[in-house]
Design an enzyme around this catalytic site. Structure first.
Site, mmCIF file in Angstrom:
data_model
loop_
_atom_site.group_PDB
_atom_site.id
_atom_site.type_symbol
_atom_site.label_atom_id
_atom_site.label_comp_id
_atom_site.label_asym_id
_atom_site.label_seq_id
_atom_site.Cartn_x
_atom_site.Cartn_y
_atom_site.Cartn_z
ATOM 1 N N ILE A 1 0.816 -1.215 0.000
ATOM 2 C CA ILE A 1 0.000 0.000 0.000
ATOM 3 C C ILE A 1 0.850 1.265 0.000
ATOM 4 O O ILE A 1 0.360 2.350 -0.234
ATOM 5 C CB ILE A 1 -0.981 0.023 1.202
ATOM 6 C CG1 ILE A 1 -0.228 -0.058 2.531
ATOM 7 C CG2 ILE A 1 -1.981 -1.123 1.101
ATOM 8 C CD1 ILE A 1 -1.137 0.146 3.742
ATOM 9 N N ASP A 2 2.136 1.132 0.272
ATOM 10 C CA ASP A 2 3.055 2.266 0.263
ATOM 11 C C ASP A 2 3.746 2.315 -1.099
ATOM 12 O O ASP A 2 4.459 1.390 -1.469
ATOM 13 C CB ASP A 2 4.080 2.071 1.384
ATOM 14 C CG ASP A 2 5.008 3.257 1.563
ATOM 15 O OD1 ASP A 2 5.081 4.107 0.649
ATOM 16 O OD2 ASP A 2 5.654 3.333 2.615
ATOM 17 N N THR A 3 3.498 3.371 -1.860
ATOM 18 C CA THR A 3 4.067 3.438 -3.216
ATOM 19 C C THR A 3 5.420 4.140 -3.262
ATOM 20 O O THR A 3 5.969 4.355 -4.339
ATOM 21 C CB THR A 3 3.131 4.201 -4.176
ATOM 22 O OG1 THR A 3 3.004 5.544 -3.681
ATOM 23 C CG2 THR A 3 1.778 3.551 -4.284
#
Ligand SMILES: [Zn+2]
Lengths: 243, 452
Positions: free
Chosen positions: B362-364
């Site tokens: 979820i962390d780009t």
């Protein structure tokens, strides 16, 4: 050839590089290029001397716990020079672990306490500490939006940290949390501003998603180096990436 | 086998039969779940039926497992293995219980070659003491899920320490594997294709993890780097150096997106897949094969006669375009994909699709650690972006000084995106759920036939 240069020190860029923090430098280069400023980047790492006079901007990113303990040890040797740089209004962006290590101490997920260099007055507990009342024992992870009341600017990002930071004397928050958790999930503060130091838990990274802040910090750094030029004006026509 | 575990095995087989016939899908974890519920010791009771090889690490597990399987089969072993993705305890139990074990044609004990998720290594090793661990590499994956590289390595080490008789076959080029307080016999493989006169004294680029010396945590230097933190490393503060190699890549002769030619211990080999990183997978499989007594000529045959196992880089025809789909999920993997594109002699276009669902991470922020800038040195003609997080990837590429020709948040327009590209060759680099959505679209529009 560009007429102006901006010299950046990437503090421990080979060890504190976990969440795309280098992207902040990419963003500064992107905006600087559009106003004819050449950006040079130097790595300052273990056993290197940090000469604050040589730099116009410093990036100090976050890392994995293991690397952070190694960095914390070396950082003590640079503490005096970093303090001088900060007290002389040197612009610096500190993210996550870098933000934590400029304060008094930080606690790792496993409970071990690591000394910061205390050049700023905040401290960081871990997510299970007694004073933690919000989302105790959980990482603070997710989208975050904050607003800086002095400038009226809004910043968007993503936070992903276990540490809980509490600001101290002379420190203002980078913004008030309107969505998400921020420094500690309790006092609505996110990040820090102290002289020209900006600290934040934002990944994204913060300058890539918030062109308004990138341009503001770039103007600050350039005005300090070339005071006769109206950098804010030069940057006014450069469109800011913001999402 | 006790009545209880026979029952457990029977129940796993029945549920597998049920699922396969009713739902038309294999490799599910349900049979394993049922079996473990009936008899938690079921794995242990199976351990006399075969020798176990555990393959673990961040990248390359699936292909390495597939290659080892083919190599051992070429050497006359009967081999069972788990389908890609079924690499946790339940899925593995299901595989072991439902796959019939045949005697090896060479008369030796059959071998189970299992891809095991790093966090599941200890439980599997405890249940079935392995004959061998194969460690590929440890890179930063999505930190929101998996934690840090040294923590990940400690999880693997916990399994190794429980099984002191297991041989640890290790990628010597990865400095993190020089760590670990265990006394198991170690065998090392690595690259040795650079002549000593060409050795340099370099450090890894800033965005590289795992570059600290295990002796004193100084930053390691390298005589050469193959990719990421892999290479021939040495310390400048003490005598620590890369371990002596038992199996080595002695030359890299040709690299392009379709195949690689190289030699291991001076045996010329070819694999039908591009990317230098895949040579490491072949090297690991070669080393395992040799340790199990498979002849180099049989290993060569295994590599060259099983082109379909390299199916990860999928090519699809969309109208007049030759489309290759590539999975990206972390900086090292993305850099490897970029390196592979740089070996393409033909002009090409690239569509990059970024999602940030749980399965993607979820962390780009990792996209900023991938060196898209290197694409300036490739025959890249045009670039487009898409996916739920199209803004992040668009700004990433814009700040890398590329023009973005089109942006496609909605993947239902993906064929339009593909056909608009100016080159015949189109790469699509996508995160996991973006790739699933892309395949769904291409299937709906008739460009992919099979179910997967
Ligand atoms: Zn962080």
């Amino acid at each position: 050839m560009a007429d102006y240069t901006l010299n950046i020190a990437h503090l421990y860029g080979d060890l504190m590089n976990t969440y795309g923090d280098y992207g902040n430098i990419i963003a500064l280069k992107y905006y600087a290029k559009q106003i004819g400023v050449q950006v040079n980047v130097e790595l300052v790492s273990l056993n290197d001397d940090f000469d604050g006079h040589a730099y116009d901007f410093v990036l100090f990113g976050g890392g994995q716990d293991y690397e952070e303990t190694i960095v914390a040890h070396d950082l003590k040797n640079k503490a005096g020079q970093i303090k001088d740089y900060i007290e002389n209004n040197g612009p610096l962006l500190a993210v996550c672990g870098g933000f934590q290590l400029l304060g008094h101490y930080m606690e790792m997920a496993d409970g071990s306490k690591v000394d910061g260099i205390g050049v700023m007055d905040h401290y960081t507990t871990n997510m299970t500490a007694d004073e933690v009342q919000t989302l105790k024992g959980q990482r603070l992870t997710g989208d975050i939006t904050i607003k800086n009341d002095e400038t009226g600017e809004t910043y968007h990002g993503f936070e992903n940290h276990q540490g809980r930071t509490f600001l101290g004397k002379g420190e203002r928050a980078l913004g008030q949390v309107t969505k998400g958790q921020g420094n500690n999930g309790m006092d609505q503060s996110e990040g820090v501003i102290y002289h020209n130091v900006y600290g934040s838990y934002f990944h994204g990274p913060i300058f890539t998603r918030n062109g308004n802040l990138a341009k503001r910090v770039l103007a600050t750094a350039l005005s300090r180096k070339y005071p006769d030029i109206d950098w804010q004006n030069k940057l006014a026509d450069v469109s800011a990436e913001s999402f | 086998m006790t009545i209880k575990s026979t029952l457990a095995k029977f129940s796993a087989k029945s549920s597998h039969w049920f699922l396969r016939d009713i739902l038309h899908r294999g490799g599910t974890s349900l049979p394993g779940k049922l079996a473990v519920a009936i008899d938690p010791d079921i794995l242990h009771k199976l351990s006399n039926d075969f020798d176990l090889v555990i393959v673990t690490g961040t990248n390359g597990k699936t292909l390495t497992t597939a290659l080892i399987t083919r190599v051992l089969e070429a050497g006359g072993y009967s081999v069972i293995t788990n389908p890609s993705g079924s690499n946790m305890i339940q899925g593995i139990t299901g595989t072991l219980l439902t796959t019939p074990i045949k005697p090896s044609p060479n008369g030796k004990k059959p071998v189970a070659v299992l891809e095991v998720d790093e966090a599941n290594v200890e439980r599997i090793a405890q249940a079935i003491p392995p004959k061998m661990f194969v460690l590929t590499n440890i890179f930063r994956d999505q930190l929101d899920r998996y934690g840090e590289i040294y923590t990940t390595y400690l999880k693997i080490v916990a399994g190794i320490r429980k099984t002191p008789d297991a041989v640890v076959l290790t990628n010597a080029d990865s400095p993190i594997f020089a760590r670990g307080n265990f006394n198991n016999h170690r065998i090392f493989y690595g690259f040795d294709n650079v002549a000593p006169v060409d050795y340099q004294d370099i450090k890894a680029p800033n965005n590289t993890d795992g570059i600290l010396s295990p002796t004193d945590n100084s930053v390691l230097h390298y005589n050469f780097i193959t990719y990421a933190n892999l290479g021939k490393y040495f310390s400048v503060t003490d005598n620590f150096v890369r371990p002596q190699l038992d199996y080595r890549v002695t030359s890299v002769d040709q690299l392009n997106p379709k195949f690689s030619e190289f030699s291991i211990d001076n045996t010329p080999l070819r694999i039908e897949i591009g990317g230098l990183y895949n040579i490491y997978n072949a090297l690991a499989a070669y080393a395992v094969g040799r340790e199990f007594g498979v002849k180099p000529s049989d290993i060569k045959t295994a590599f060259e006669s099983n082109a379909q196992i390299f199916g990860r880089q999928e090519s699809i025809q969309v109208k007049d375009k030759d489309v290759t789909i590539l999975l990206i999920k972390n900086p090292v993997g993305t850099n490897s994909v970029i390196d592979m594109m740089m070996t393409d002699p033909e002009p090409f276009s690239l569509i990059t699709l970024l999602n940030a669902n749980y399965a993607d991470g979820i962390d780009t922020s990792w996209i900023w650690d991938a060196e898209f800038e290197n694409l300036h040195n490739a025959k890249l003609t045009a670039l487009a972006t898409g996916g739920q997080r199209y803004q992040d990837i668009t700004v990433r590429l814009k700040m890398a000084d590329f023009n973005i020709e089109g942006t496609y948040p909605d993947l239902s327009k993906i064929t339009e995106a593909i056909t608009k590209m100016p080159t015949k060759k189109v790469y699509i680099a996508a995160t996991y759920t973006a790739m699933l959505q892309l395949r769904e679209q291409l299937r709906a529009q008739g460009y992919i036939k099979e179910e997967f």
